[in-house]
Design a protein around this motif. Structure first.
Motif, PDB file in Angstrom:
ATOM      1  N   ASP A  11       0.789  -1.230   0.000  1.00 43.52           N
ATOM      2  CA  ASP A  11       0.000   0.000   0.000  1.00 43.52           C
ATOM      3  C   ASP A  11       0.824   1.284   0.000  1.00 43.52           C
ATOM      4  O   ASP A  11       0.252   2.368  -0.053  1.00 43.52           O
ATOM      5  CB  ASP A  11      -0.929   0.031   1.218  1.00 43.52           C
ATOM      6  CG  ASP A  11      -1.965  -1.074   1.162  1.00 43.52           C
ATOM      7  OD1 ASP A  11      -2.333  -1.472   0.043  1.00 43.52           O
ATOM      8  OD2 ASP A  11      -2.393  -1.527   2.234  1.00 43.52           O
ATOM      9  N   TYR A  12       2.150   1.186   0.077  1.00 43.51           N
ATOM     10  CA  TYR A  12       2.985   2.373   0.220  1.00 43.51           C
ATOM     11  C   TYR A  12       4.143   2.366  -0.773  1.00 43.51           C
ATOM     12  O   TYR A  12       4.617   1.316  -1.180  1.00 43.51           O
ATOM     13  CB  TYR A  12       3.577   2.443   1.634  1.00 43.51           C
ATOM     14  CG  TYR A  12       2.554   2.311   2.728  1.00 43.51           C
ATOM     15  CD1 TYR A  12       1.765   3.396   3.094  1.00 43.51           C
ATOM     16  CD2 TYR A  12       2.378   1.111   3.400  1.00 43.51           C
ATOM     17  CE1 TYR A  12       0.818   3.278   4.098  1.00 43.51           C
ATOM     18  CE2 TYR A  12       1.434   0.985   4.402  1.00 43.51           C
ATOM     19  CZ  TYR A  12       0.655   2.075   4.751  1.00 43.51           C
ATOM     20  OH  TYR A  12      -0.279   1.954   5.734  1.00 43.51           O
ATOM     21  N   GLU A  18      17.940  12.472  -0.830  1.00 40.07           N
ATOM     22  CA  GLU A  18      19.392  12.641  -0.818  1.00 40.07           C
ATOM     23  C   GLU A  18      19.891  13.262   0.475  1.00 40.07           C
ATOM     24  O   GLU A  18      21.020  13.032   0.885  1.00 40.07           O
ATOM     25  CB  GLU A  18      19.809  13.497  -2.020  1.00 40.07           C
ATOM     26  CG  GLU A  18      19.567  12.774  -3.333  1.00 40.07           C
ATOM     27  CD  GLU A  18      19.640  13.697  -4.530  1.00 40.07           C
ATOM     28  OE1 GLU A  18      19.784  14.914  -4.355  1.00 40.07           O
ATOM     29  OE2 GLU A  18      19.529  13.168  -5.643  1.00 40.07           O
ATOM     30  N   ASP A  19      19.031  14.023   1.140  1.00 42.28           N
ATOM     31  CA  ASP A  19      19.444  14.623   2.407  1.00 42.28           C
ATOM     32  C   ASP A  19      19.107  13.739   3.614  1.00 42.28           C
ATOM     33  O   ASP A  19      19.205  14.185   4.763  1.00 42.28           O
ATOM     34  CB  ASP A  19      18.858  16.033   2.560  1.00 42.28           C
ATOM     35  CG  ASP A  19      17.337  16.043   2.503  1.00 42.28           C
ATOM     36  OD1 ASP A  19      16.754  15.046   2.029  1.00 42.28           O
ATOM     37  OD2 ASP A  19      16.737  17.042   2.929  1.00 42.28           O
ATOM     38  N   GLY A  20      18.681  12.465   3.376  1.00 38.17           N
ATOM     39  CA  GLY A  20      18.490  11.500   4.457  1.00 38.17           C
ATOM     40  C   GLY A  20      17.101  11.425   5.043  1.00 38.17           C
ATOM     41  O   GLY A  20      16.888  10.725   6.028  1.00 38.17           O
ATOM     42  N   LYS A  21      16.142  12.111   4.460  1.00 29.98           N
ATOM     43  CA  LYS A  21      14.776  12.040   4.973  1.00 29.98           C
ATOM     44  C   LYS A  21      14.105  10.763   4.467  1.00 29.98           C
ATOM     45  O   LYS A  21      14.277  10.378   3.318  1.00 29.98           O
ATOM     46  CB  LYS A  21      13.960  13.245   4.515  1.00 29.98           C
ATOM     47  CG  LYS A  21      14.402  14.550   5.109  1.00 29.98           C
ATOM     48  CD  LYS A  21      13.533  15.675   4.600  1.00 29.98           C
ATOM     49  CE  LYS A  21      13.989  17.003   5.162  1.00 29.98           C
ATOM     50  NZ  LYS A  21      13.205  18.107   4.599  1.00 29.98           N
ATOM     51  N   CYS A  22      13.319  10.135   5.346  1.00 30.83           N
ATOM     52  CA  CYS A  22      12.580   8.925   4.997  1.00 30.83           C
ATOM     53  C   CYS A  22      11.158   9.326   4.621  1.00 30.83           C
ATOM     54  O   CYS A  22      10.434   9.899   5.436  1.00 30.83           O
ATOM     55  CB  CYS A  22      12.549   7.950   6.170  1.00 30.83           C
ATOM     56  SG  CYS A  22      14.188   7.463   6.736  1.00 30.83           S
ATOM     57  N   ILE A  23      10.765   9.041   3.378  1.00 27.34           N
ATOM     58  CA  ILE A  23       9.469   9.462   2.866  1.00 27.34           C
ATOM     59  C   ILE A  23       8.615   8.236   2.550  1.00 27.34           C
ATOM     60  O   ILE A  23       9.091   7.249   1.991  1.00 27.34           O
ATOM     61  CB  ILE A  23       9.622  10.317   1.586  1.00 27.34           C
ATOM     62  CG1 ILE A  23      10.594  11.481   1.809  1.00 27.34           C
ATOM     63  CG2 ILE A  23       8.272  10.789   1.073  1.00 27.34           C
ATOM     64  CD1 ILE A  23      10.111  12.508   2.798  1.00 27.34           C
ATOM     65  N   VAL A  24       7.336   8.340   2.911  1.00 27.38           N
ATOM     66  CA  VAL A  24       6.355   7.300   2.603  1.00 27.38           C
ATOM     67  C   VAL A  24       5.195   7.969   1.886  1.00 27.38           C
ATOM     68  O   VAL A  24       4.700   9.004   2.313  1.00 27.38           O
ATOM     69  CB  VAL A  24       5.830   6.615   3.897  1.00 27.38           C
ATOM     70  CG1 VAL A  24       4.732   5.628   3.585  1.00 27.38           C
ATOM     71  CG2 VAL A  24       6.961   5.940   4.641  1.00 27.38           C
ATOM     72  N   ARG A  25       4.770   7.374   0.756  1.00 23.38           N
ATOM     73  CA  ARG A  25       3.592   7.862   0.038  1.00 23.38           C
ATOM     74  C   ARG A  25       2.536   6.769   0.059  1.00 23.38           C
ATOM     75  O   ARG A  25       2.811   5.622  -0.267  1.00 23.38           O
ATOM     76  CB  ARG A  25       3.929   8.208  -1.409  1.00 23.38           C
ATOM     77  CG  ARG A  25       2.694   8.715  -2.160  1.00 23.38           C
ATOM     78  CD  ARG A  25       2.975   9.163  -3.564  1.00 23.38           C
ATOM     79  NE  ARG A  25       3.515   8.041  -4.326  1.00 23.38           N
ATOM     80  CZ  ARG A  25       4.306   8.198  -5.394  1.00 23.38           C
ATOM     81  NH1 ARG A  25       4.661   9.390  -5.787  1.00 23.38           N
ATOM     82  NH2 ARG A  25       4.739   7.148  -6.041  1.00 23.38           N
ATOM     83  N   ILE A  26       1.340   7.129   0.453  1.00 23.34           N
ATOM     84  CA  ILE A  26       0.220   6.190   0.447  1.00 23.34           C
ATOM     85  C   ILE A  26      -0.299   6.113  -0.981  1.00 23.34           C
ATOM     86  O   ILE A  26      -0.669   7.134  -1.566  1.00 23.34           O
ATOM     87  CB  ILE A  26      -0.888   6.652   1.414  1.00 23.34           C
ATOM     88  CG1 ILE A  26      -0.322   6.762   2.833  1.00 23.34           C
ATOM     89  CG2 ILE A  26      -2.069   5.683   1.379  1.00 23.34           C
ATOM     90  CD1 ILE A  26      -1.249   7.430   3.811  1.00 23.34           C
ATOM     91  N   LYS A  27      -0.297   4.919  -1.546  1.00 20.02           N
ATOM     92  CA  LYS A  27      -0.687   4.763  -2.943  1.00 20.02           C
ATOM     93  C   LYS A  27      -2.139   5.163  -3.193  1.00 20.02           C
ATOM     94  O   LYS A  27      -2.445   5.782  -4.208  1.00 20.02           O
ATOM     95  CB  LYS A  27      -0.494   3.313  -3.394  1.00 20.02           C
ATOM     96  CG  LYS A  27       0.940   2.915  -3.598  1.00 20.02           C
ATOM     97  CD  LYS A  27       0.999   1.484  -4.088  1.00 20.02           C
ATOM     98  CE  LYS A  27       2.421   1.030  -4.315  1.00 20.02           C
ATOM     99  NZ  LYS A  27       2.465  -0.357  -4.788  1.00 20.02           N
ATOM    100  N   THR A  29      -4.124   7.358  -1.727  1.00 19.31           N
ATOM    101  CA  THR A  29      -4.459   8.782  -1.660  1.00 19.31           C
ATOM    102  C   THR A  29      -3.399   9.676  -2.280  1.00 19.31           C
ATOM    103  O   THR A  29      -3.662  10.840  -2.581  1.00 19.31           O
ATOM    104  CB  THR A  29      -4.650   9.220  -0.196  1.00 19.31           C
ATOM    105  OG1 THR A  29      -3.426   9.034   0.511  1.00 19.31           O
ATOM    106  CG2 THR A  29      -5.767   8.428   0.462  1.00 19.31           C
ATOM    107  N   GLY A  30      -2.170   9.162  -2.444  1.00 25.20           N
ATOM    108  CA  GLY A  30      -1.076   9.975  -2.967  1.00 25.20           C
ATOM    109  C   GLY A  30      -0.445  10.864  -1.915  1.00 25.20           C
ATOM    110  O   GLY A  30       0.457  11.644  -2.193  1.00 25.20           O
ATOM    111  N   GLU A  31      -0.902  10.760  -0.681  1.00 27.42           N
ATOM    112  CA  GLU A  31      -0.396  11.581   0.417  1.00 27.42           C
ATOM    113  C   GLU A  31       1.031  11.149   0.775  1.00 27.42           C
ATOM    114  O   GLU A  31       1.318   9.968   0.903  1.00 27.42           O
ATOM    115  CB  GLU A  31      -1.314  11.410   1.619  1.00 27.42           C
ATOM    116  CG  GLU A  31      -0.945  12.232   2.818  1.00 27.42           C
ATOM    117  CD  GLU A  31      -1.897  11.974   3.983  1.00 27.42           C
ATOM    118  OE1 GLU A  31      -1.531  12.381   5.096  1.00 27.42           O
ATOM    119  OE2 GLU A  31      -2.963  11.380   3.784  1.00 27.42           O
ATOM    120  N   LYS A  32       1.929  12.117   0.948  1.00 29.33           N
ATOM    121  CA  LYS A  32       3.323  11.860   1.323  1.00 29.33           C
ATOM    122  C   LYS A  32       3.548  12.332   2.748  1.00 29.33           C
ATOM    123  O   LYS A  32       2.991  13.344   3.162  1.00 29.33           O
ATOM    124  CB  LYS A  32       4.287  12.603   0.401  1.00 29.33           C
ATOM    125  CG  LYS A  32       4.260  12.145  -1.023  1.00 29.33           C
ATOM    126  CD  LYS A  32       5.236  12.966  -1.852  1.00 29.33           C
ATOM    127  CE  LYS A  32       5.098  12.647  -3.318  1.00 29.33           C
ATOM    128  NZ  LYS A  32       5.945  13.505  -4.147  1.00 29.33           N
TER     129      LYS A  32
END
Length: 159
Positions: A11-12, A18-27, A29-32
């Motif tokens: 689902d994600y 590149e600056d080390g942030k961990c990002i998750v996008r919900i497929k 809704t498209g919400e990050k």
């Protein structure tokens, strides 16, 4: 940087900038959102588990469609993808079951009364031949011969 491709059943979308942030996008809704490293680590482990199960299931599906550990979507029929609708089909073949039952009835019709009783008690229910012979008051060798006769008749019918 574009997020990497993930399995369709996951689902994600997960990635690290590149600056080390961990990002998750919900497929759906498209919400990050930005998450901490432990959450990303957990979600990646889950993604790998799903991918491994999917690989195992695609291998097993060619051999046996009985076991799958993927999510079942109620929208699968709308998508039109037959692979995603595997759970809609009953894996059991009732025609083979009916054939076996008919052959078994044919076998039972060809057995004597003693053989039929031996078949039902020993072969179907699992009673020992020695116990059956004691209960019936017959010699063990006689019961053994009756069992051999049943096996010969079964070979002719089921072969």
């Amino acid at each position: 940087m574009n997020p990497p491709k993930t399995p369709t059943t996951f689902d994600y979308d997960l990635w690290t900038t590149e600056d080390g942030k961990c990002i998750v996008r919900i497929k759906a809704t498209g919400e990050k959102t930005e998450v901490n490293h432990e959450v990303l680590k957990f979600l990646r482990a889950e993604e790998k588990r799903i991918r491994r199960n999917f690989c195992k299931n695609t291998i097993k599906s060619s051999e046996n469609n009985d076991q799958r550990n993927t999510c079942i979507s109620l929208n699968a029929s709308e998508i039109g993808n037959s692979d995603s609708c595997w759970w809609l089909a009953d894996p059991r073949d009732y025609l083979d079951d009916a054939d076996v039952r008919m052959l078994e009835q044919e076998l039972k019709s060809k057995l004597t009364a003693l053989q039929l009783e031996l078949y039902e008690e020993c072969i179907i229910e699992g009673k020992s031949l020695r116990e059956f012979s004691r209960e019936m008051g017959i010699d063990f060798k006689c019961a053994w011969r009756q069992q051999q006769s049943i096996q010969k008749k079964a070979k002719k019918i089921f072969a």
